[in-house]
Design a protein around this motif. Sequence first.
Motif, PDB file in Angstrom:
ATOM      1  N   GLU A 161       0.833  -1.196   0.000  1.00  0.00           N
ATOM      2  CA  GLU A 161       0.000   0.000   0.000  1.00  0.00           C
ATOM      3  C   GLU A 161       0.878   1.261   0.000  1.00  0.00           C
ATOM      4  O   GLU A 161       1.607   1.518   0.952  1.00  0.00           O
ATOM      5  CB  GLU A 161      -0.923  -0.012   1.229  1.00  0.00           C
ATOM      6  CG  GLU A 161      -1.749   1.241   1.437  1.00  0.00           C
ATOM      7  CD  GLU A 161      -2.588   1.600   0.238  1.00  0.00           C
ATOM      8  OE1 GLU A 161      -2.227   2.581  -0.456  1.00  0.00           O
ATOM      9  OE2 GLU A 161      -3.597   0.895  -0.017  1.00  0.00           O
ATOM     10  N   ARG A 162       0.809   2.036  -1.082  1.00  0.00           N
ATOM     11  CA  ARG A 162       1.625   3.247  -1.207  1.00  0.00           C
ATOM     12  C   ARG A 162       1.271   4.300  -0.172  1.00  0.00           C
ATOM     13  O   ARG A 162       2.105   5.108   0.218  1.00  0.00           O
ATOM     14  CB  ARG A 162       1.454   3.855  -2.603  1.00  0.00           C
ATOM     15  CG  ARG A 162       2.081   3.057  -3.734  1.00  0.00           C
ATOM     16  CD  ARG A 162       1.975   3.833  -5.018  1.00  0.00           C
ATOM     17  NE  ARG A 162       0.572   4.095  -5.384  1.00  0.00           N
ATOM     18  CZ  ARG A 162       0.158   5.195  -5.998  1.00  0.00           C
ATOM     19  NH1 ARG A 162       1.000   6.162  -6.311  1.00  0.00           N
ATOM     20  NH2 ARG A 162      -1.116   5.333  -6.307  1.00  0.00           N
ATOM     21  N   PHE A 163      -0.001   4.313   0.230  1.00  0.00           N
ATOM     22  CA  PHE A 163      -0.463   5.353   1.144  1.00  0.00           C
ATOM     23  C   PHE A 163      -0.623   4.821   2.570  1.00  0.00           C
ATOM     24  O   PHE A 163      -1.506   5.251   3.318  1.00  0.00           O
ATOM     25  CB  PHE A 163      -1.785   5.936   0.626  1.00  0.00           C
ATOM     26  CG  PHE A 163      -1.663   6.540  -0.743  1.00  0.00           C
ATOM     27  CD1 PHE A 163      -1.075   7.789  -0.916  1.00  0.00           C
ATOM     28  CD2 PHE A 163      -2.119   5.854  -1.860  1.00  0.00           C
ATOM     29  CE1 PHE A 163      -0.953   8.349  -2.184  1.00  0.00           C
ATOM     30  CE2 PHE A 163      -2.003   6.401  -3.126  1.00  0.00           C
ATOM     31  CZ  PHE A 163      -1.407   7.655  -3.288  1.00  0.00           C
ATOM     32  N   ALA A 164       0.251   3.900   2.940  1.00  0.00           N
ATOM     33  CA  ALA A 164       0.159   3.283   4.264  1.00  0.00           C
ATOM     34  C   ALA A 164       0.203   4.322   5.375  1.00  0.00           C
ATOM     35  O   ALA A 164      -0.567   4.246   6.339  1.00  0.00           O
ATOM     36  CB  ALA A 164       1.278   2.263   4.440  1.00  0.00           C
ATOM     37  N   SER A 165       1.093   5.309   5.270  1.00  0.00           N
ATOM     38  CA  SER A 165       1.229   6.303   6.337  1.00  0.00           C
ATOM     39  C   SER A 165      -0.047   7.109   6.518  1.00  0.00           C
ATOM     40  O   SER A 165      -0.470   7.388   7.657  1.00  0.00           O
ATOM     41  CB  SER A 165       2.405   7.230   6.041  1.00  0.00           C
ATOM     42  OG  SER A 165       3.629   6.528   6.097  1.00  0.00           O
ATOM     43  N   ARG A 166      -0.688   7.471   5.410  1.00  0.00           N
ATOM     44  CA  ARG A 166      -1.920   8.245   5.505  1.00  0.00           C
ATOM     45  C   ARG A 166      -3.036   7.426   6.141  1.00  0.00           C
ATOM     46  O   ARG A 166      -3.810   7.935   6.967  1.00  0.00           O
ATOM     47  CB  ARG A 166      -2.341   8.730   4.110  1.00  0.00           C
ATOM     48  CG  ARG A 166      -1.369   9.712   3.504  1.00  0.00           C
ATOM     49  CD  ARG A 166      -1.778  10.129   2.111  1.00  0.00           C
ATOM     50  NE  ARG A 166      -3.021  10.912   2.115  1.00  0.00           N
ATOM     51  CZ  ARG A 166      -3.287  11.883   1.259  1.00  0.00           C
ATOM     52  NH1 ARG A 166      -2.393  12.218   0.336  1.00  0.00           N
ATOM     53  NH2 ARG A 166      -4.432  12.527   1.298  1.00  0.00           N
ATOM     54  N   ILE A 167      -3.126   6.165   5.758  1.00  0.00           N
ATOM     55  CA  ILE A 167      -4.169   5.303   6.328  1.00  0.00           C
ATOM     56  C   ILE A 167      -3.928   5.110   7.823  1.00  0.00           C
ATOM     57  O   ILE A 167      -4.859   5.181   8.640  1.00  0.00           O
ATOM     58  CB  ILE A 167      -4.210   3.953   5.592  1.00  0.00           C
ATOM     59  CG1 ILE A 167      -4.687   4.157   4.146  1.00  0.00           C
ATOM     60  CG2 ILE A 167      -5.127   2.961   6.316  1.00  0.00           C
ATOM     61  CD1 ILE A 167      -4.544   2.937   3.267  1.00  0.00           C
ATOM     62  N   VAL A 168      -2.686   4.872   8.196  1.00  0.00           N
ATOM     63  CA  VAL A 168      -2.372   4.656   9.612  1.00  0.00           C
ATOM     64  C   VAL A 168      -2.647   5.917  10.423  1.00  0.00           C
ATOM     65  O   VAL A 168      -3.147   5.838  11.562  1.00  0.00           O
ATOM     66  CB  VAL A 168      -0.915   4.181   9.773  1.00  0.00           C
ATOM     67  CG1 VAL A 168      -0.499   4.196  11.243  1.00  0.00           C
ATOM     68  CG2 VAL A 168      -0.761   2.772   9.196  1.00  0.00           C
ATOM     69  N   GLU A 169      -2.357   7.086   9.893  1.00  0.00           N
ATOM     70  CA  GLU A 169      -2.689   8.329  10.605  1.00  0.00           C
ATOM     71  C   GLU A 169      -4.185   8.397  10.904  1.00  0.00           C
ATOM     72  O   GLU A 169      -4.599   8.769  12.008  1.00  0.00           O
ATOM     73  CB  GLU A 169      -2.266   9.535   9.771  1.00  0.00           C
ATOM     74  CG  GLU A 169      -0.770   9.785   9.749  1.00  0.00           C
ATOM     75  CD  GLU A 169      -0.401  10.935   8.829  1.00  0.00           C
ATOM     76  OE1 GLU A 169      -1.323  11.645   8.357  1.00  0.00           O
ATOM     77  OE2 GLU A 169       0.802  11.124   8.578  1.00  0.00           O
ATOM     78  N   ALA A 170      -5.005   8.023   9.915  1.00  0.00           N
ATOM     79  CA  ALA A 170      -6.459   8.036  10.121  1.00  0.00           C
ATOM     80  C   ALA A 170      -6.878   6.994  11.146  1.00  0.00           C
ATOM     81  O   ALA A 170      -7.758   7.245  11.990  1.00  0.00           O
ATOM     82  CB  ALA A 170      -7.165   7.789   8.790  1.00  0.00           C
ATOM     83  N   VAL A 171      -6.266   5.839  11.104  1.00  0.00           N
ATOM     84  CA  VAL A 171      -6.585   4.769  12.060  1.00  0.00           C
ATOM     85  C   VAL A 171      -6.216   5.193  13.478  1.00  0.00           C
ATOM     86  O   VAL A 171      -7.004   5.008  14.427  1.00  0.00           O
ATOM     87  CB  VAL A 171      -5.847   3.466  11.666  1.00  0.00           C
ATOM     88  CG1 VAL A 171      -5.847   2.461  12.816  1.00  0.00           C
ATOM     89  CG2 VAL A 171      -6.471   2.845  10.416  1.00  0.00           C
ATOM     90  N   VAL A 172      -5.034   5.765  13.653  1.00  0.00           N
ATOM     91  CA  VAL A 172      -4.579   6.163  14.986  1.00  0.00           C
ATOM     92  C   VAL A 172      -5.475   7.258  15.555  1.00  0.00           C
ATOM     93  O   VAL A 172      -5.831   7.232  16.750  1.00  0.00           O
ATOM     94  CB  VAL A 172      -3.104   6.608  14.927  1.00  0.00           C
ATOM     95  CG1 VAL A 172      -2.674   7.245  16.245  1.00  0.00           C
ATOM     96  CG2 VAL A 172      -2.205   5.411  14.603  1.00  0.00           C
ATOM     97  N   ALA A 173      -5.873   8.213  14.709  1.00  0.00           N
ATOM     98  CA  ALA A 173      -6.776   9.275  15.181  1.00  0.00           C
ATOM     99  C   ALA A 173      -8.130   8.704  15.582  1.00  0.00           C
ATOM    100  O   ALA A 173      -8.704   9.099  16.607  1.00  0.00           O
ATOM    101  CB  ALA A 173      -6.942  10.326  14.081  1.00  0.00           C
ATOM    102  N   GLU A 174      -8.643   7.768  14.795  1.00  0.00           N
ATOM    103  CA  GLU A 174      -9.948   7.178  15.088  1.00  0.00           C
ATOM    104  C   GLU A 174      -9.914   6.337  16.363  1.00  0.00           C
ATOM    105  O   GLU A 174     -10.805   6.427  17.204  1.00  0.00           O
ATOM    106  CB  GLU A 174     -10.399   6.319  13.913  1.00  0.00           C
ATOM    107  CG  GLU A 174     -11.686   5.529  14.137  1.00  0.00           C
ATOM    108  CD  GLU A 174     -12.934   6.395  14.144  1.00  0.00           C
ATOM    109  OE1 GLU A 174     -14.025   5.857  14.404  1.00  0.00           O
ATOM    110  OE2 GLU A 174     -12.818   7.618  13.886  1.00  0.00           O
ATOM    111  N   ARG A 175      -8.887   5.525  16.524  1.00  0.00           N
ATOM    112  CA  ARG A 175      -8.861   4.638  17.690  1.00  0.00           C
ATOM    113  C   ARG A 175      -8.631   5.402  18.982  1.00  0.00           C
ATOM    114  O   ARG A 175      -8.912   4.883  20.063  1.00  0.00           O
ATOM    115  CB  ARG A 175      -7.822   3.531  17.497  1.00  0.00           C
ATOM    116  CG  ARG A 175      -6.370   3.970  17.680  1.00  0.00           C
ATOM    117  CD  ARG A 175      -5.405   2.861  17.298  1.00  0.00           C
ATOM    118  NE  ARG A 175      -4.056   3.150  17.738  1.00  0.00           N
ATOM    119  CZ  ARG A 175      -2.991   2.403  17.441  1.00  0.00           C
ATOM    120  NH1 ARG A 175      -3.131   1.309  16.681  1.00  0.00           N
ATOM    121  NH2 ARG A 175      -1.787   2.719  17.887  1.00  0.00           N
TER     122      ARG A 175
END
Length: 325
Positions: free
Chosen positions: A168-182
Amino acid sequence: MTTSNDRPPGTRHRPVMLQRCVELLGPALRGPESLVVDCTLGLGGHADALLTAFPGLRLVGLDRDPAALTLARERLSGHGDRVTLVHAVYDELPAVLADLGVPRVAGVLFDLGVSSMQLDEAGRGFAYAQDAPLDMRMDPTTGINAADVLNTYAPGDLVRVLRGYGEERFASRIVEAVVAERARRPITSSARLVELIREALPQAAMRTGGNPAKRTFQALRIEVNGELATLERALPAAVAALALHGRLVVLSYHSLEDRMVKRVLAEGAASTAPPGLPVVPEQYQPRLRLLTRGAERPDEREVAENQRAAPARLRAAERIREAPR
């Protein structure tokens, strides 16, 4: 209403590249009392075809999913005592064969990845197209689930999983969203994860490559089930289990699996002699003969009838030499 999982196993799942698997394994399975191991039994489609094609064949079927074993046992019941089913992960092959008192086998089959039953059963959480609890365990009786990974892994580890296993090229962006949500509430449903992925990705990235959640779901599934580490152990074990002229067939469904299969088979088919020897001694000769030129693909007709066959890659090899003593 009848759901896909209410139907008999034979109508629920179409085995991928079935006839080609039978053709490639066939020359090794014609002898009396030949034994083949289906390391990823699933609903038993490949197993049923092999047992039907070769009446003297015995089969050992492995699967980590207890529900799959129950359904496969029903499907294969007509073959009687020619079938032995074992609840095991495929890297446990050496221990399974030792327990059965089987030193070598005529054939080994791997049909890797997630099964149609697991995808179709919404409660398992494998499918990004259906809202369900984020589980993704192939054996739901043990281990961490996908929600555990999303809610407890450090951000750097999550990025590693998405990049390494989902490419996944946008792994960092997805993880930022996951961390904010959790930080607000635990992420427990597949639908919420899909929403987060869509919100995190740039619009241009969502116009190509199919569902934008596909790579993240693949990565989580591989992490939860330890699929690549398991395969890395299982492939050499399968080669070692083959009798002389035994055959190995592997179906993989993404590039990470296929590259691993390609490497193991290529190493087995290559000489290990130091460079410059005028004559290659026996102990350095190749152990395997490749039976496929590169990775074979399902034909257009099969893909049209079964879209889940589209990403399949098939590789096969024959054991042509015993290991040096």
